[in-house]
Design an enzyme around this catalytic site. Structure first.
Site, PDB file in Angstrom:
ATOM      1  N   ARG A  54       8.080  -1.718 -14.460  1.00  0.00           N
ATOM      2  CA  ARG A  54       8.817  -2.868 -13.942  1.00  0.00           C
ATOM      3  C   ARG A  54       8.146  -4.167 -14.382  1.00  0.00           C
ATOM      4  O   ARG A  54       6.951  -4.218 -14.674  1.00  0.00           O
ATOM      5  CB  ARG A  54       8.943  -2.799 -12.439  1.00  0.00           C
ATOM      6  N   GLU A  65       9.542  -8.595  -8.584  1.00  0.00           N
ATOM      7  CA  GLU A  65       9.688  -7.624  -9.675  1.00  0.00           C
ATOM      8  C   GLU A  65      11.150  -7.306  -9.980  1.00  0.00           C
ATOM      9  O   GLU A  65      11.990  -7.324  -9.077  1.00  0.00           O
ATOM     10  CB  GLU A  65       9.013  -6.303  -9.263  1.00  0.00           C
ATOM     11  N   LYS A  78      16.862  -3.339  -9.715  1.00  0.00           N
ATOM     12  CA  LYS A  78      16.554  -3.858  -8.379  1.00  0.00           C
ATOM     13  C   LYS A  78      15.668  -5.080  -8.529  1.00  0.00           C
ATOM     14  O   LYS A  78      14.777  -5.111  -9.376  1.00  0.00           O
ATOM     15  CB  LYS A  78      15.829  -2.786  -7.556  1.00  0.00           C
ATOM     16  N   THR A  93       7.688  -8.051   4.444  1.00  0.00           N
ATOM     17  CA  THR A  93       6.781  -7.911   3.298  1.00  0.00           C
ATOM     18  C   THR A  93       7.593  -7.611   2.033  1.00  0.00           C
ATOM     19  O   THR A  93       7.315  -8.150   0.957  1.00  0.00           O
ATOM     20  CB  THR A  93       5.772  -6.767   3.559  1.00  0.00           C
ATOM     21  N   ALA A 148       7.193  -1.745   8.457  1.00  0.00           N
ATOM     22  CA  ALA A 148       8.629  -1.567   8.188  1.00  0.00           C
ATOM     23  C   ALA A 148       8.968  -0.203   7.575  1.00  0.00           C
ATOM     24  O   ALA A 148      10.019   0.367   7.862  1.00  0.00           O
ATOM     25  CB  ALA A 148       9.120  -2.695   7.279  1.00  0.00           C
ATOM     26  N   ASP A 170      -2.485   2.219  12.987  1.00  0.00           N
ATOM     27  CA  ASP A 170      -2.356   0.913  12.332  1.00  0.00           C
ATOM     28  C   ASP A 170      -3.472   0.031  12.895  1.00  0.00           C
ATOM     29  O   ASP A 170      -3.852   0.176  14.064  1.00  0.00           O
ATOM     30  CB  ASP A 170      -0.980   0.287  12.662  1.00  0.00           C
ATOM     31  N   THR A 210       0.220   0.883   3.986  1.00  0.00           N
ATOM     32  CA  THR A 210      -0.368  -0.359   4.503  1.00  0.00           C
ATOM     33  C   THR A 210      -0.084  -1.478   3.504  1.00  0.00           C
ATOM     34  O   THR A 210       0.230  -1.222   2.337  1.00  0.00           O
ATOM     35  CB  THR A 210      -1.887  -0.213   4.710  1.00  0.00           C
ATOM     36  N   GLY A 235      -0.244   1.106  -2.008  1.00  0.00           N
ATOM     37  CA  GLY A 235      -0.877   0.485  -3.180  1.00  0.00           C
ATOM     38  C   GLY A 235       0.122   0.530  -4.312  1.00  0.00           C
ATOM     39  O   GLY A 235       0.355   1.587  -4.888  1.00  0.00           O
ATOM     40  N   ASP A 236       0.751  -0.605  -4.599  1.00  0.00           N
ATOM     41  CA  ASP A 236       1.852  -0.553  -5.560  1.00  0.00           C
ATOM     42  C   ASP A 236       1.895  -1.754  -6.486  1.00  0.00           C
ATOM     43  O   ASP A 236       2.938  -2.069  -7.044  1.00  0.00           O
ATOM     44  CB  ASP A 236       3.200  -0.373  -4.837  1.00  0.00           C
ATOM     45  N   LYS A 240      -4.136  -3.838  -5.851  1.00  0.00           N
ATOM     46  CA  LYS A 240      -3.726  -3.435  -4.490  1.00  0.00           C
ATOM     47  C   LYS A 240      -3.772  -1.908  -4.404  1.00  0.00           C
ATOM     48  O   LYS A 240      -2.895  -1.224  -4.929  1.00  0.00           O
ATOM     49  CB  LYS A 240      -2.303  -3.955  -4.264  1.00  0.00           C
TER      50      LYS A 240
HETATM   51  P1  NAD Z   1       4.588  -4.093   6.577  1.00  0.00           P
HETATM   52  O1  NAD Z   1       3.882  -5.370   6.325  1.00  0.00           O
HETATM   53  O2  NAD Z   1       5.827  -4.077   7.402  1.00  0.00           O
HETATM   54  O3  NAD Z   1       3.577  -3.048   7.275  1.00  0.00           O
HETATM   55  C1  NAD Z   1       2.269  -2.822   6.817  1.00  0.00           C
HETATM   56  C2  NAD Z   1       1.438  -2.347   8.008  1.00  0.00           C
HETATM   57  O4  NAD Z   1       0.138  -1.972   7.505  1.00  0.00           O
HETATM   58  C3  NAD Z   1       1.223  -3.432   9.072  1.00  0.00           C
HETATM   59  O5  NAD Z   1       1.648  -2.957  10.334  1.00  0.00           O
HETATM   60  C4  NAD Z   1      -0.297  -3.687   9.025  1.00  0.00           C
HETATM   61  O6  NAD Z   1      -0.832  -4.008  10.305  1.00  0.00           O
HETATM   62  C5  NAD Z   1      -0.802  -2.337   8.510  1.00  0.00           C
HETATM   63  N1  NAD Z   1      -2.140  -2.360   7.931  1.00  0.00           N
HETATM   64  C6  NAD Z   1      -2.678  -3.295   7.086  1.00  0.00           C
HETATM   65  N2  NAD Z   1      -3.952  -2.927   6.752  1.00  0.00           N
HETATM   66  C7  NAD Z   1      -4.195  -1.743   7.391  1.00  0.00           C
HETATM   67  C8  NAD Z   1      -5.313  -0.860   7.428  1.00  0.00           C
HETATM   68  N3  NAD Z   1      -6.430  -1.125   6.779  1.00  0.00           N
HETATM   69  N4  NAD Z   1      -5.212   0.281   8.152  1.00  0.00           N
HETATM   70  C9  NAD Z   1      -4.062   0.568   8.849  1.00  0.00           C
HETATM   71  N5  NAD Z   1      -2.976  -0.246   8.859  1.00  0.00           N
HETATM   72  C10 NAD Z   1      -3.039  -1.383   8.136  1.00  0.00           C
HETATM   73  O7  NAD Z   1       4.862  -3.458   5.147  1.00  0.00           O
HETATM   74  P2  NAD Z   1       5.884  -2.285   4.752  1.00  0.00           P
HETATM   75  O8  NAD Z   1       7.203  -2.838   4.385  1.00  0.00           O
HETATM   76  O9  NAD Z   1       5.801  -1.195   5.767  1.00  0.00           O
HETATM   77  O10 NAD Z   1       5.203  -1.797   3.398  1.00  0.00           O
HETATM   78  C11 NAD Z   1       3.963  -1.145   3.412  1.00  0.00           C
HETATM   79  C12 NAD Z   1       3.431  -1.066   2.001  1.00  0.00           C
HETATM   80  O11 NAD Z   1       4.246  -0.181   1.239  1.00  0.00           O
HETATM   81  C13 NAD Z   1       3.431  -2.400   1.271  1.00  0.00           C
HETATM   82  O12 NAD Z   1       2.205  -2.544   0.602  1.00  0.00           O
HETATM   83  C14 NAD Z   1       4.582  -2.289   0.311  1.00  0.00           C
HETATM   84  O13 NAD Z   1       4.390  -3.081  -0.837  1.00  0.00           O
HETATM   85  C15 NAD Z   1       4.557  -0.816   0.005  1.00  0.00           C
HETATM   86  N6  NAD Z   1       5.819  -0.255  -0.464  1.00  0.00           N
HETATM   87  C16 NAD Z   1       5.763   0.661  -1.444  1.00  0.00           C
HETATM   88  C17 NAD Z   1       6.919   1.244  -1.915  1.00  0.00           C
HETATM   89  C18 NAD Z   1       6.854   2.300  -2.964  1.00  0.00           C
HETATM   90  O14 NAD Z   1       7.893   2.661  -3.515  1.00  0.00           O
HETATM   91  N7  NAD Z   1       5.703   2.856  -3.258  1.00  0.00           N
HETATM   92  C19 NAD Z   1       8.161   0.847  -1.392  1.00  0.00           C
HETATM   93  C20 NAD Z   1       8.190  -0.065  -0.351  1.00  0.00           C
HETATM   94  C21 NAD Z   1       7.002  -0.622   0.113  1.00  0.00           C
END
Ligand code: NAD
Length: 349
Positions: A54, A65, A78, A93, A148, A170, A210, A235-236, A240
């Site tokens: 991407r 992205e 997307k 986020t 989320a 969390d 996270t 981690g994406d 990160k």
């Molecule tokens: P979000 O911000 O709603 O939730 C993240 C949660 O992680 C928060 O509640 C925060 O308090 C918690 N957190 C932060 N550091 C922490 C730690 N050290 N230990 C435990 N909890 C911790 O974000 P989200 O929408 O749920 O997304 C989560 C992650 O997933 C993001 O980094 C996002 O970029 C990634 N993501 C990846 C994909 C994929 O396809 N791989 C798709 C969507 C989101």
């Protein structure tokens, strides 16, 4: 697809409100299962797709992205952002929208919200990886990061893999309380935990979701027992990550698309030629998944365009015959295709 031109002018648009209605009309767990089936089917025909890492536009606070792909019949992309600091400002986020187009005409055939759909497809993707890599008798998942994505991750594991027990952790107890409340009544046995160590006790599967624009160590090597399957999906992007590199070194690493994962995934911590197995090869039987009961398997999930394509195509089919879309006048449609200017003139009134 050779379509009647008059049918191409209006583009079905699936708003957030309509996406939610669609999900409820189908049923959340059925929707998750269906998207998992679509992703699995598209991974099984992996070689037919145009693939590219991407295109990310990075800033100090996040990333925006574009994720395109095509199977020769449809083209999809997307738009998605990742801004870990947003949550503290009352914003998501991750937000997204996506478009599906007809390759033959080049015309869009659907525009859709994808913030909800991304959570659904990411959960479905983790469930597909888990289905192929976790111990066959797995019942318990630790869910680290209760934001989320988290409820979707838990319910997809229930729907696709029959997971019955969830252990939540969390750093923010309010996030765990929210996740507990949201999962109530969904038929899962959910336990809130005070530390990541406590959460992964007895877990067959660990999913980390996270958000922090940093190299974190949510899990260290001594915490991860033999035979566990990890979905590391938080981690994406470059800079990160979530896991200590020793865990990555000890695991068999499974990825979506290596050229993207080497930049964005947990394996960005490793040598550029660190061995990985492509998940589509496991799905088609070209490569082996889990090979022993004691093996630690790691799905280093970063999210790949084909997963969004699968989800968009599923929604495109699912909205047919429903009221869950609006017609969007987004393609100029002069009666004489060469008279675009005339159409503008006549609109003067
Ligand atoms: P979000 O911000 O709603 O939730 C993240 C949660 O992680 C928060 O509640 C925060 O308090 C918690 N957190 C932060 N550091 C922490 C730690 N050290 N230990 C435990 N909890 C911790 O974000 P989200 O929408 O749920 O997304 C989560 C992650 O997933 C993001 O980094 C996002 O970029 C990634 N993501 C990846 C994909 C994929 O396809 N791989 C798709 C969507 C989101």
């Amino acid at each position: 697809m050779n379509m009647n031109p008059s049918k191409l002018a209006m583009v079905p648009f699936v708003s957030v409100a309509n996406m939610m209605k669609l999900v409820h009309s189908i049923g959340l767990e059925t929707f998750l299962k269906d998207v998992a089936t679509e992703i699995e089917a598209d991974f099984a025909r992996w070689e037919m797709f145009d693939k590219t890492p991407r295109l990310g536009s990075h800033s100090d606070v996040g990333v925006i992205e574009l994720m395109p792909t095509s199977d020769g019949e449809f083209y999809g992309f997307k738009y998605v952002n990742g801004h870990p600091k947003n949550m503290a400002e009352g914003l998501q986020t991750v937000t997204a929208f996506g478009l599906l187009a007809d390759v033959y005409s080049g015309y869009p055939v659907m525009l859709s919200e994808m913030t909800v759909l991304t959570a659904l497809r990411t959960a479905a993707m983790s469930a597909v990886a888990t289905k192929h890599l976790a111990a066959p008798n797995a019942t318990t998942m630790a869910m680290i990061g209760n934001g989320a994505q988290s409820e979707f991750q838990c319910l997809a594991q229930k729907a696709v893999n029959g997971i019955t027990h969830i252990r939540l952790y969390d750093t923010d107890p309010a996030a765990t309380a929210k996740c507990m409340a949201n999962l109530a009544g969904h038929g899962l046995d959910v336990t809130p935990c005070k530390s990541p160590q406590e959460a992964i006790e007895g877990a067959d599967i660990i999913t980390t979701a996270t958000a922090d624009k940093d190299m974190q160590t949510i899990l260290t090597d001594n915490m991860v027992g033999a035979g566990v399957h990890i979905n590391a999906i938080g981690g994406d992007c470059p800079g990160k990550t979530e896991l200590h590199r020793d865990i990555v070194a000890r695991s068999t690493v499974f990825v979506e698309y290596p050229p993207q994962t080497r930049i964005e995934g947990e394996i960005q911590q490793m040598d550029p030629d660190h061995p990985v197995v492509e998940l589509w090869e496991v799905i088609t039987g070209k490569a082996k998944g889990r090979q022993s009961a004691g093996e630690v398997t790691l799905f280093d999930g970063v999210g790949f365009a084909i997963e969004d394509f699968s989800a968009l195509r599923y929604v495109h089919n699912a909205i047919k015959g429903t009221p869950f879309f609006d017609d969007l006048d987004m393609i100029a449609d002069p009666d004489d295709p060469r008279d675009l200017f005339g159409m503008l003139q006549r609109a003067k009134g």
